[in-house]
Write an enzyme that holds these catalytic residues in place. Structure first.
Site, PDB file in Angstrom:
ATOM      1  N   GLU A 227     -28.555 -30.305 -13.164  1.00 36.42           N
ATOM      2  CA  GLU A 227     -29.546 -29.408 -13.748  1.00 36.42           C
ATOM      3  C   GLU A 227     -29.039 -27.973 -13.651  1.00 36.42           C
ATOM      4  O   GLU A 227     -28.506 -27.574 -12.613  1.00 36.42           O
ATOM      5  CB  GLU A 227     -30.897 -29.514 -13.050  1.00 36.42           C
ATOM      6  CG  GLU A 227     -31.941 -28.559 -13.635  1.00 36.42           C
ATOM      7  CD  GLU A 227     -33.309 -28.683 -12.979  1.00 36.42           C
ATOM      8  OE1 GLU A 227     -33.621 -29.772 -12.471  1.00 36.42           O
ATOM      9  OE2 GLU A 227     -34.050 -27.685 -12.963  1.00 36.42           O
TER      10      GLU A 227
ATOM     11  N   GLU B  85     -35.483 -19.146 -15.544  1.00 31.65           N
ATOM     12  CA  GLU B  85     -36.736 -19.739 -15.084  1.00 31.65           C
ATOM     13  C   GLU B  85     -37.622 -18.621 -14.542  1.00 31.65           C
ATOM     14  O   GLU B  85     -37.183 -17.806 -13.734  1.00 31.65           O
ATOM     15  CB  GLU B  85     -36.447 -20.784 -14.003  1.00 31.65           C
ATOM     16  CG  GLU B  85     -37.653 -21.611 -13.615  1.00 31.65           C
ATOM     17  CD  GLU B  85     -37.280 -22.733 -12.653  1.00 31.65           C
ATOM     18  OE1 GLU B  85     -38.058 -23.684 -12.544  1.00 31.65           O
ATOM     19  OE2 GLU B  85     -36.214 -22.647 -12.010  1.00 31.65           O
TER      20      GLU B  85
END
Length: 218
Positions: A141, A146
């Protein structure tokens, strides 16, 4: 509400001779019209409407206008709970997600550039994200950007659930668009380097162990 424009993904078939080996996988025009969007994108997560948060994804929470993609969250009651990692998660919001139809696999000697312009909230309770995650397993990932409701922006790479490189930096002027660039490159036929930039400035370089040859969702 999070908005996004000018998304582009470049495939670099050779990380040594980038200038002569670019191939645009997703063009910057992919949000210009519904037909352009439908060529490159699907609604929801690749696996469905739920993930590990309190929002359930709905196509109705996604809109296109003047080359801008908007994802909107709406408070809701009465939704059935989600289930993730053996836990039951109450659904408090309906929101929007899209994922690329293309899957991305870094090959030996190659890599990708992922770039987009984002306007994202950083208020408590919000959780926009621009990320890559493994198709066949997790990890890999890469959180290319974010915003976890802390007033900051995060850049993260997961090698295992406990081996994580994470960096939180101040996110200036959330009401403005900011350009995010993530350059993912093969290092040695097995591992990748991940270089994160915001508004033309390199923020961090991290590393993904064993990411080469593993397909990724965007």
């Amino acid at each position: 509400m999070a908005t996004m424009k000018l998304m582009e993904v470049l495939l670099l078939t050779s990380s040594i001779s980038i200038a002569s080996a670019k191939h645009i996988m997703i063009p910057s025009t992919s949000f210009n019209s519904q037909s352009d969007f439908d060529t490159d994108w699907n609604y929801l997560y690749p696996w469905g409407s739920d993930h590990n948060g309190a929002a359930r994804m709905r196509e109705s929470q996604v809109s296109l206008s003047d080359g801008v993609l908007t994802l909107r969250a709406t408070r809701v009651d009465g939704e059935a709970p989600a289930h993730h990692g053996g836990k039951e998660i109450a659904i408090r919001y309906l929101s929007g997600a899209v994922h690329a139809k293309e899957r991305f696999n870094v090959v030996a000697g190659g890599g990708y550039d992922f770039a987009g312009e984002f306007r994202a909230p950083v208020a408590r309770g919000t959780w926009p994200a621009f990320w890559l995650t493994g198709v066949d397993s997790w990890p890999p990932e890469i959180d290319m950007a974010e915003w976890k409701g802390s007033g900051k922006i995060s850049f993260n790479t997961f090698n295992t659930s406990s081996e994580v490189r994470a960096l939180d930096v101040d996110y200036p002027n959330p009401d403005a668009f900011h350009k995010i660039l993530c350059e993912v490159r093969d290092m040695n036929g097995q591992d990748v380097s991940v270089r994160f930039s915001m508004d033309g400035q390199v923020v961090a370089t991290q590393y993904g162990r064993g990411f080469v040859g593993k397909p990724l969702y965007l």
